[in-house]
Design an enzyme around this catalytic site. Structure first.
Site, PDB file in Angstrom:
ATOM      1  N   GLU A   1      -7.108  -6.704  -2.577  1.00 49.29           N
ATOM      2  CA  GLU A   1      -6.681  -5.309  -2.494  1.00 49.29           C
ATOM      3  C   GLU A   1      -5.239  -5.272  -3.028  1.00 49.29           C
ATOM      4  O   GLU A   1      -5.014  -5.269  -4.210  1.00 49.29           O
ATOM      5  CB  GLU A   1      -6.808  -4.842  -1.043  1.00 49.29           C
ATOM      6  CG  GLU A   1      -6.560  -3.379  -0.825  1.00 49.29           C
ATOM      7  CD  GLU A   1      -6.460  -3.072   0.665  1.00 49.29           C
ATOM      8  OE1 GLU A   1      -5.902  -3.893   1.410  1.00 49.29           O
ATOM      9  OE2 GLU A   1      -6.923  -1.997   1.075  1.00 49.29           O
TER      10      GLU A   1
ATOM     11  N   HIS B   1     -16.791 -10.997   7.227  1.00 53.00           N
ATOM     12  CA  HIS B   1     -15.508 -10.298   7.346  1.00 53.00           C
ATOM     13  C   HIS B   1     -14.664 -10.959   8.417  1.00 53.00           C
ATOM     14  O   HIS B   1     -15.162 -11.266   9.510  1.00 53.00           O
ATOM     15  CB  HIS B   1     -15.754  -8.829   7.710  1.00 53.00           C
ATOM     16  CG  HIS B   1     -14.487  -8.045   7.835  1.00 53.00           C
ATOM     17  ND1 HIS B   1     -14.066  -7.481   9.012  1.00 53.00           N
ATOM     18  CD2 HIS B   1     -13.538  -7.760   6.920  1.00 53.00           C
ATOM     19  CE1 HIS B   1     -12.911  -6.857   8.809  1.00 53.00           C
ATOM     20  NE2 HIS B   1     -12.563  -7.019   7.560  1.00 53.00           N
ATOM     21  N   HIS B   2     -13.394 -11.193   8.099  1.00 56.85           N
ATOM     22  CA  HIS B   2     -12.439 -11.726   9.076  1.00 56.85           C
ATOM     23  C   HIS B   2     -11.229 -10.813   9.114  1.00 56.85           C
ATOM     24  O   HIS B   2     -10.403 -10.861   8.197  1.00 56.85           O
ATOM     25  CB  HIS B   2     -11.946 -13.121   8.637  1.00 56.85           C
ATOM     26  CG  HIS B   2     -12.979 -14.193   8.761  1.00 56.85           C
ATOM     27  ND1 HIS B   2     -12.904 -15.372   8.057  1.00 56.85           N
ATOM     28  CD2 HIS B   2     -14.111 -14.274   9.514  1.00 56.85           C
ATOM     29  CE1 HIS B   2     -13.941 -16.145   8.377  1.00 56.85           C
ATOM     30  NE2 HIS B   2     -14.691 -15.493   9.250  1.00 56.85           N
ATOM     31  N   GLU B   3     -11.106  -9.959  10.121  1.00 57.95           N
ATOM     32  CA  GLU B   3      -9.872  -9.161  10.243  1.00 57.95           C
ATOM     33  C   GLU B   3      -8.910  -9.939  11.132  1.00 57.95           C
ATOM     34  O   GLU B   3      -9.110 -10.029  12.344  1.00 57.95           O
ATOM     35  CB  GLU B   3     -10.164  -7.775  10.810  1.00 57.95           C
ATOM     36  CG  GLU B   3      -8.923  -6.905  10.959  1.00 57.95           C
ATOM     37  CD  GLU B   3      -8.076  -6.816   9.690  1.00 57.95           C
ATOM     38  OE1 GLU B   3      -8.484  -6.123   8.752  1.00 57.95           O
ATOM     39  OE2 GLU B   3      -6.997  -7.451   9.634  1.00 57.95           O
TER      40      GLU B   3
ATOM     41  N   GLU C   1      -9.243   3.747   0.796  1.00 55.51           N
ATOM     42  CA  GLU C   1      -9.149   3.968   2.249  1.00 55.51           C
ATOM     43  C   GLU C   1      -8.020   4.955   2.582  1.00 55.51           C
ATOM     44  O   GLU C   1      -7.966   5.488   3.679  1.00 55.51           O
ATOM     45  CB  GLU C   1      -8.953   2.647   3.003  1.00 55.51           C
ATOM     46  CG  GLU C   1      -7.657   1.942   2.678  1.00 55.51           C
ATOM     47  CD  GLU C   1      -7.439   0.632   3.462  1.00 55.51           C
ATOM     48  OE1 GLU C   1      -8.193   0.346   4.393  1.00 55.51           O
ATOM     49  OE2 GLU C   1      -6.500  -0.084   3.113  1.00 55.51           O
TER      50      GLU C   1
ATOM     51  N   HIS D   1      -8.041  -8.721   1.528  1.00 61.24           N
ATOM     52  CA  HIS D   1      -7.335  -7.458   1.777  1.00 61.24           C
ATOM     53  C   HIS D   1      -6.006  -7.749   2.476  1.00 61.24           C
ATOM     54  O   HIS D   1      -5.891  -8.736   3.198  1.00 61.24           O
ATOM     55  CB  HIS D   1      -8.200  -6.515   2.595  1.00 61.24           C
ATOM     56  CG  HIS D   1      -9.129  -5.749   1.720  1.00 61.24           C
ATOM     57  ND1 HIS D   1      -9.288  -4.384   1.784  1.00 61.24           N
ATOM     58  CD2 HIS D   1      -9.921  -6.182   0.711  1.00 61.24           C
ATOM     59  CE1 HIS D   1     -10.157  -4.004   0.868  1.00 61.24           C
ATOM     60  NE2 HIS D   1     -10.559  -5.076   0.214  1.00 61.24           N
ATOM     61  N   GLU D   2      -5.014  -6.877   2.201  1.00 61.96           N
ATOM     62  CA  GLU D   2      -3.640  -7.149   2.622  1.00 61.96           C
ATOM     63  C   GLU D   2      -3.266  -8.562   2.157  1.00 61.96           C
ATOM     64  O   GLU D   2      -2.860  -9.420   2.948  1.00 61.96           O
ATOM     65  CB  GLU D   2      -3.457  -7.007   4.141  1.00 61.96           C
ATOM     66  CG  GLU D   2      -3.711  -5.608   4.650  1.00 61.96           C
ATOM     67  CD  GLU D   2      -5.186  -5.278   4.778  1.00 61.96           C
ATOM     68  OE1 GLU D   2      -5.968  -6.181   5.115  1.00 61.96           O
ATOM     69  OE2 GLU D   2      -5.567  -4.120   4.510  1.00 61.96           O
TER      70      GLU D   2
ATOM     71  N   GLU E   1       0.830  -1.208   0.000  1.00 64.97           N
ATOM     72  CA  GLU E   1       0.000   0.000   0.000  1.00 64.97           C
ATOM     73  C   GLU E   1       0.863   1.257   0.000  1.00 64.97           C
ATOM     74  O   GLU E   1       0.920   2.001   0.983  1.00 64.97           O
ATOM     75  CB  GLU E   1      -0.979  -0.067   1.177  1.00 64.97           C
ATOM     76  CG  GLU E   1      -1.909  -1.266   1.017  1.00 64.97           C
ATOM     77  CD  GLU E   1      -2.797  -1.534   2.221  1.00 64.97           C
ATOM     78  OE1 GLU E   1      -2.849  -0.693   3.132  1.00 64.97           O
ATOM     79  OE2 GLU E   1      -3.437  -2.601   2.252  1.00 64.97           O
TER      80      GLU E   1
HETATM   81  C1  NOJ Z   1      -7.831  -3.227   6.348  1.00 64.78           C
HETATM   82  C2  NOJ Z   1      -8.687  -3.284   5.138  1.00 64.78           C
HETATM   83  O1  NOJ Z   1      -7.959  -2.907   3.990  1.00 64.78           O
HETATM   84  C3  NOJ Z   1      -9.872  -2.373   5.333  1.00 64.78           C
HETATM   85  O2  NOJ Z   1     -10.699  -2.442   4.215  1.00 64.78           O
HETATM   86  C4  NOJ Z   1     -10.610  -2.809   6.554  1.00 64.78           C
HETATM   87  O3  NOJ Z   1     -11.684  -1.963   6.782  1.00 64.78           O
HETATM   88  C5  NOJ Z   1      -9.706  -2.808   7.757  1.00 64.78           C
HETATM   89  N1  NOJ Z   1      -8.555  -3.628   7.493  1.00 64.78           N
HETATM   90  C6  NOJ Z   1     -10.395  -3.354   8.986  1.00 64.78           C
HETATM   91  O4  NOJ Z   1     -10.819  -4.643   8.748  1.00 64.78           O
HETATM   92 CA    CA Z   2      -5.669  -2.185   3.215  1.00 63.68          CA
END
Ligand code: NOJ
Ligand code: CA
Length: 666
Positions: free
Chosen positions: A469, A377-379, A475, A450-451, A175
C-alpha cells in the site's frame, strides 16, 4: 563469509599518494547527462547537467559518524575507477518483461587525512535518464561497526521549482494527500519519491533504491536552505547502527523532459540486485476480499453476529471467485486474541488462532479444491515484538494449510520494536519488513504489505513482494480522497513501484464510503495503478448482479505486463497509459482525470502492424459526473488498427478503460 582482510587489501589495492584535489565528469551512455564529482580542499561534492540545463548545483556529500568529525571534509582520493555496463534483464513479473540497464560508473576511494583515517567509497552511476550514488564503508583496521549520526547528502535544486510531496513522521505514515508547493517551502521533512518540476522544464524525482538495514531517507531544507537528506532516526536519535562492510541505499534522481517521461524510468529496479534463488513459483493474481463489506458496515472485523470472516461467508466468496474468474480470496478478521479492537489490543493478537465461527483449515481445503488461493491476513497494528515472536509459526501455519499469500498490516502511528516506539520507516522498521519478506520467501509465500516501508525496488531481488500500500488508497473514500489524487500518484508514489489501491468499487453511492469517482474510472485503475496483486474490492453481488457489463473489464484485464507505454499526463490533472498483456497480444488502456472533465485522443500506434483488434471501450457517459451521476457508463465495441485513434471524454472525477483484443487472422 566475507574475508575482511582480503576485502580491505582489495580496497587499498594500487594506492599511490592520495590526491588532495580531483575533478571527474561522468557522462551517461548517450552523452546527454553529466555528473561532475569534485574533491576540493578535502570536501567532496557533485553537480549535474542535462545538456546545457542545470539539474543540481554543487551539492555536498558525506556522513557523520558518532564520536568522529564529519566524514566528508578532510578527504583525499586514493584511487578512482570507472566502468560501463550495458545489459538487458528479464523480470519475474511487473510492468515490463525486459529492462535495459545501461550506465557508466565512477568510484572514488577516499581516505581521511586526519588522525581518524576512516576509509570510504562514493560510487556514482549515470544512466541516460538519471543518476545514483551511494556511500560504502569498507572493512578497515580501526573499527568494525559504526553508529551513523547523520547523512550529509545535499540535492541542491532550484528553490523556486514546484514540488509534489507528502509529509514524513506523521501518524498515518504515507497515507496523505499530496501537496504542491515550491521547494523553498519544504521546511519539514517529506517522503520520497519527491517529484520536482524545474523552471528549465525538466522534471526530476529524488528517491532511493535498495533500502536495507538503514533509516529511510526523507528530505528537507537545512538551515542554509539547501535540500538535504534527513535519515529517519531510531528512538535514541541514531540513524543506523551497522557492521562493516556496509553500503548505504542508492540515492537516485530520475530525470525527464516531461512528467510522463518520468513514468518510463527503470533505474530504481536496475539499482537492485537480481534474485539469488528461483522465484518462478511467484504468481501475480486478482482477488476478492472479505473486506469492503466491513468498511461499509455490512459485516464486522470483530467477532459477533455480523462477523465477516466466517466459514459460511468464505465459502460463498470462494464460489463467487470461481464464477467471476478471480483466483484469490483475502479474508480479514479471521484470527483472535485481540478481542474486537485491533488498535487497543493488537499486542495480544494471536496469528494462528481462528475465531470459533471460522474453520480455517476447512476453508483452505475448500479453496484448494476450487482452485482459489486463500490470502491470509495479519493485522499487527505495528506491534512488531508480538508479531516477530510468532512470525515463523504463523507463516508455517499458513504454509501447512497451502496458503501462499499474506496481507500483513501495520496500522498504528508507531511500531513497537524491542520495547520501544520506533518509526515504521526507521532502521529497525526496515529490518523487520525485510525479515518478514525473507521468511515469506522461505515458505513460498507472496506478500501484499499494508502500512509498509516505501518501495525502493527490492521486489527485483525478492519478487514474492507482489505489492504494497504505502499511500492513501480507496479505504480513504468517504470524504478524504479527491479525484486529483489518482492523477498525482503515477508521477510520485507509483515511481516507487506497485501499489494495492484496492480498486473496483462499483457501489459508489453507498452512504458510508461515498466515492469521488465514476464507475468507468474504477476500471481505469487496473491499468493506471499497476500491482502484482490486484483486488476486485467490492462485494461480488455488485459485479454479478448490478453491473456485469462493466465487470467484464476486471475479468479480462491482466496483472502482469509485457510492455507499458505511458501516453500522456500532467501532474494533478490527467494520466493515460497503455499496457500489453505479458506473453499475449492484447493491450489495455486506462485513463483518469481530476475534478475537471478532460478530452483525450488515444493513439493506438503501439498495436501490431497489419493486425485488427476488437476494442471494448468503457467510458463515462456524457451525463456522468463523480458527484451526482457517477454510475453513468457507456460500453461499446468497435474494430480498430494501429492507424486509428480513439477519442474519449472523461467526466469530472472520471476515467476510461479500453481492452484491445487481437483478432485471429483469417
Ligand atoms: C489497514 C489496512 O490498510 C486495511 O486494508 C485493513 O483493512 C485494516 N488495516 C485492518 O486490517
Ligand atoms: Ca492503510
Amino acid at each position: 563469509m566475507v574475508n575482511l582482510k582480503q576485502a580491505f587489501l582489495n580496497w587499498m589495492h594500487g594506492i599511490k599518494s592520495p590526491l588532495a584535489d580531483a575533478e571527474k565528469i561522468l557522462t551517461s551512455p548517450d552523452g546527454t547527462l553529466s555528473v561532475k564529482v569534485s574533491l576540493r580542499q578535502g570536501h567532496i561534492s557533485y553537480s549535474v547537467m542535462k545538456g546545457e540545463a542545470t539539474i543540481l548545483r554543487d551539492s555536498k556529500l558525506g556522513l557523520k559518524l558518532k564520536n568522529f568529525r564529519e566524514l566528508g571534509d578532510h578527504l583525499a582520493a586514493v584511487r578512482i575507477t570507472e566502468k560501463s555496463v550495458a545489459e538487458t534483464w528479464e523480470t519475474v513479473w511487473g510492468e515490463e518483461h525486459f529492462i535495459v540497464n545501461a550506465y557508466n560508473e565512477l568510484a572514488l576511494y577516499l581516505t581521511e587525512i586526519t588522525r581518524d583515517k576512516h576509509l570510504f567509497t562514493v560510487r556514482f552511476r549515470v544512466f541516460n535518464d538519471g543518476f545514483a550514488f551511494r556511500y560504502e564503508l569498507p572493512p578497515q583496521p580501526a573499527f568494525s561497526r559504526v553508529e551513523i549520526e547523520d547523512e550529509l547528502t545535499e540535492f541542491n535544486v532550484d528553490l523556486n521549482s514546484d514540488s509534489w510531496s507528502i509529509p514524513a513522521y506523521q501518524p498515518d505514515r504515507y497515507e496523505y494527500n499530496y501537496e504542491k508547493k515550491p521547494v523553498y517551502e519544504l521546511e519539514k521533512s517529506v517522503h520520497t519519491p519527491l517529484t520536482i518540476g524545474l523552471k528549465n522544464r525538466y522534471y526530476i524525482s529524488i528517491h532511493e533504491a535498495a533500502l536495507y538495514n538503514y533509516g529511510e531517507m526523507t528530505l528537507k531544507l537545512d538551515e542554509w536552505k539547501t535540500l538535504k537528506s534527513d535519515i529517519t532516526p531510531l528512538s535514541d536519535g541514531i540513524k543506523a547502527r551497522v557492521e562493516l562492510p556496509f553500503s548505504t541505499p542508492w540515492r537516485m534522481v530520475m530525470i525527464a523532459g516531461s512528467p510522463i517521461g518520468l513514468t518510463k524510468n527503470h533505474i530504481m529496479l536496475n539499482l537492485n540486485d537480481p534474485p539469488t534463488e528461483d522465484f518462478s513459483w511467484v504468481k501475480p493474481l486478482k482477488f476478492l476480499g472479505i473486506w469492503w463489506a466491513m468498511f461499509v458496515g455490512e459485516w464486522t472485523w470483530a467477532p459477533g453476529p455480523r462477523h465477516g470472516a466466517s466459514t459460511q461467508h468464505a465459502i460463498e466468496y470462494i464460489d463467487a471467485c470461481r464464477r467471476l474468474g478471480l483466483t484469490g480470496l483475502l479474508m480479514e478478521g479471521w484470527n483472535g486474541g485481540w478481542e474486537g479492537d485491533w488498535l487497543q489490543n493488537g499486542k495480544t493478537t494471536d496469528f494462528t488462532l481462528a475465531q470459533p465461527d471460522c474453520d480455517l483449515p476447512g476453508i483452505a481445503r475448500y479453496a484448494r479444491a476450487t482452485g482459489v488461493e486463500l490470502i491470509g491476513h495479519h493485522e499487527t497494528v505495528g506491534f512488531v515484538d508480538n508479531y516477530e515472536s510468532q512470525l515463523e509459526n504463523s507463516y508455517k501455519y499458513y504454509s501447512d494449510l497451502g496458503i501462499h499469500y499474506i496481507k500483513p498490516g501495520y496500522a498504528g502511528s508507531m511500531m513497537v520494536i524491542q520495547g520501544k516506539r520506533e518509526f515504521h520507516h526507521s532502521q529497525l522498521g526496515v529490518l523487520h519488513y525485510q525479515k518478514a519478506l525473507e521468511l515469506a520467501a522461505k515458505y513460498h509465500i507472496c506478500l501484499d504489505v499494508h502500512e509498509p516501508i516505501k518501495g525502493t525496488g527490492i521486489e527485483r531481488t525478492f519478487p514474492n513482494l507482489l505489492t504494497r500500500e504505502g499511500a492513501r488508497g480507496q479505504e480513504y473514500e468517504g470524504g478524504a480522497l479527491s479525484p486529483s489524487h489518482a492523477t498525482i500518484l503515477p508521477f510520485t508514489r507509483l515511481l516507487s513501484g506497485p501499489m494495492d489501491y484496492t480498486p473496483g468499487i462499483f457501489d459508489i453511492k453507498n452512504d458510508v464510503k461515498r466515492l469521488s469517482s465514476t464507475l468507468a474510472r474504477q476500471l481505469a485503475y487496473y491499468v493506471t495503478i499497476p500491482s502484482g496483486m490486484q483486488m476486485a474490492a467490492d462485494r461480488p453481488r455488485f459485479y454479478e448482479e448490478v453491473n456485469p457489463g462493466a465487470y467484464k473489464f476486471i475479468h479480462d484485464v491482466p496483472v502482469n505486463w509485457e510492455h507499458s507505454v505511458p501516453i500522456m499526463g500532467a501532474i494533478g490533472e490527467y494520466y493515460v497509459v497503455a499496457r500489453q498483456e505479458r506473453g499475449g497480444h492484447d493491450w489495455f488502456v486506462g485513463g483518469v482525470t481530476n475534478e475537471n472533465a478532460h478530452k483525450v485522443r488515444v493513439p493506438l500506434n503501439y498495436l501490431e502492424k497489419d493486425a485488427t483488434y476488437t476494442a471494448e471501450i468503457y467510458r463515462d457517459h456524457e451525463t456522468a459526473h463523480f458527484r451526482d451521476n457517477p454510475l453513468a457508463i457507456s460500453i461499446e465495441t468497435t474494430q480498430v488498427t494501429n492507424q486509428n485513434f480513439i477519442d474519449i471524454w472523461m467526466a469530472p472525477g472520471g476515467g476510461f478503460a479500453i481492452s484491445l483484443h487481437k483478432n485471429e487472422q483469417v
